[in-house]
Design an enzyme around this catalytic site. Structure first.
Site, short mmCIF file in Angstrom:
data_model
loop_
_atom_site.label_atom_id
_atom_site.label_comp_id
_atom_site.label_asym_id
_atom_site.label_seq_id
_atom_site.Cartn_x
_atom_site.Cartn_y
_atom_site.Cartn_z
N TYR A 206 19.15 89.26 16.70
CA TYR A 206 19.94 90.21 15.93
C TYR A 206 21.16 90.68 16.73
CZ TYR A 206 21.08 94.23 12.98
OH TYR A 206 21.73 95.13 12.17
N SER B 263 26.47 96.91 13.96
CA SER B 263 25.35 97.75 14.35
C SER B 263 25.63 98.32 15.72
CB SER B 263 24.06 96.89 14.40
OG SER B 263 22.99 97.60 14.97
#
Length: 330
Positions: free
Chosen positions: A191, A178
């Site tokens: 995350y 990401s």
């Protein structure tokens, strides 16, 4: 992507740095979609929805032998893929793999290897999960779940496929991280820590696998409208229900955002499978270590460029130098 290698990608990152902070769709964002994948065997995790589902369909339609894996079979998404494969005469097989299960990873990969005669060209570690909220309210249940899916899952999968890839002296592992694996937004829970860890593990693997002729690529998507947002909201609300007031008391404003997050706007999730297809189509040894994917801001580009320069500058003259330079194409 004609004549593209790691060096030209890094040079391109420097040239387009000013555009990375805007929503302008630059030339490098216009990903070509036509690649013949005939003869390639590809195993993808997390194929029930999102990038994994789109990639499984796309690659099978382009001629690849696809192993679309997902957890919790039987389920409607698996049945849909099987019907699609039957109707379109695609070489696509659904296999049950929960990436948090040692036994399912091992048995699922062995099932795929048996179907190919013992070889696998590409592993795509796409399965992932997300929570929201400040770090303090993340209990160990949430933290362990995130790391088990986002970090230990790709590790399990890599360990399962690498003996066959090393024997063949070829292969490609694509790990989906990401933008938030290189930059940090507050209140995205653990995350970013998991994606930072996957970035580091992927880069280390890339160096160690140079002598074996195996490439590692990191796909870094920005925000796209996939099911990860809905799933993250559900995870976050469940976390809040069991959170203690002594941890939540100091974060009212950040907690108020939880449960209703959306992302990606009108961006096209097909950007990610299209970028994967480009990476797969490149000759071995010329693939970039990292591929930033988003039509708008890509703030990690500058970090990626500096990181590459530091690695080569630090270890380029060491005994590891040939591996480091091969990965960064220096």
């Amino acid at each position: 992507m004609p004549n593209m290698n790691r060096r030209t990608l890094l040079a391109g990152a420097a040239a387009t740095g000013a555009l990375a902070a805007s929503a302008y769709v630059a030339a490098e964002d216009k990903i070509s979609v036509d690649h013949d994948m005939s003869g390639k065997s590809v195993l993808i995790t997390g194929c029930s929805t999102g990038f994994g589902r789109l990639a499984a369909e796309k690659f099978a339609r382009q001629g690849a032998k696809v192993f679309a894996t997902m957890r919790n079979l039987p389920r409607a998404e698996a049945d849909e893929l099987r019907v699609l494969a039957l109707n379109e005469k695609l070489d696509l097989q659904v296999i049950e793999i929960d990436v948090t299960s040692d036994s399912q990873v091992e048995s699922g990969v062995q099932q795929a290897l048996a179907a190919t005669g013992g070889t696998l060209d590409v592993l795509i570690n796409n399965a992932g999960t997300s929570y929201g909220g400040p770090i303090e309210i993340q209990d160990m249940e949430a933290t362990q779940h995130l790391f088990d899916v986002n970090v230990f899952g790709p590790h399990r999968m890599a360990r399962a496929v690498l003996p066959a890839m090393r024997k063949a002296k070829s292969g490609l592992i694509i790990n989906v991280t990401s933008q938030l694996g290189r930059v940090i937004v507050p209140a995205y829970a653990q995350y970013s820590p998991t994606k930072f860890a996957l970035e580091a593990m992927s880069e280390q693997l890339a160096y160690e696998l140079v002598p074996h002729g195996i490439d590692v690529n990191i796909i870094e998507p920005g925000g796209y409208p996939t099911m990860i947002w809905k799933n993250s909201n559900e995870n976050s609300l469940a976390l809040l229900e069991r959170a203690e007031e002594k941890h939540t008391a100091g974060y009212q404003a950040l907690i108020a955002q939880l449960g209703g997050r959306t992302g990606g706007g009108s961006t096209d999730p097909m950007d990610v499978p299209n970028a994967m297809a480009e990476i797969i189509a490149m000759p071995a040894g010329t693939r970039p270590l990292r591929r930033e994917v988003h039509p708008g801001a890509k703030p990690q580009m500058a970090i990626n460029k500096v990181s590459s320069e530091v690695q080569v500058g630090w270890l380029g003259g060491s005994p590891y130098g040939p591996w480091i330079k091969a990965v960064h194409n220096s």
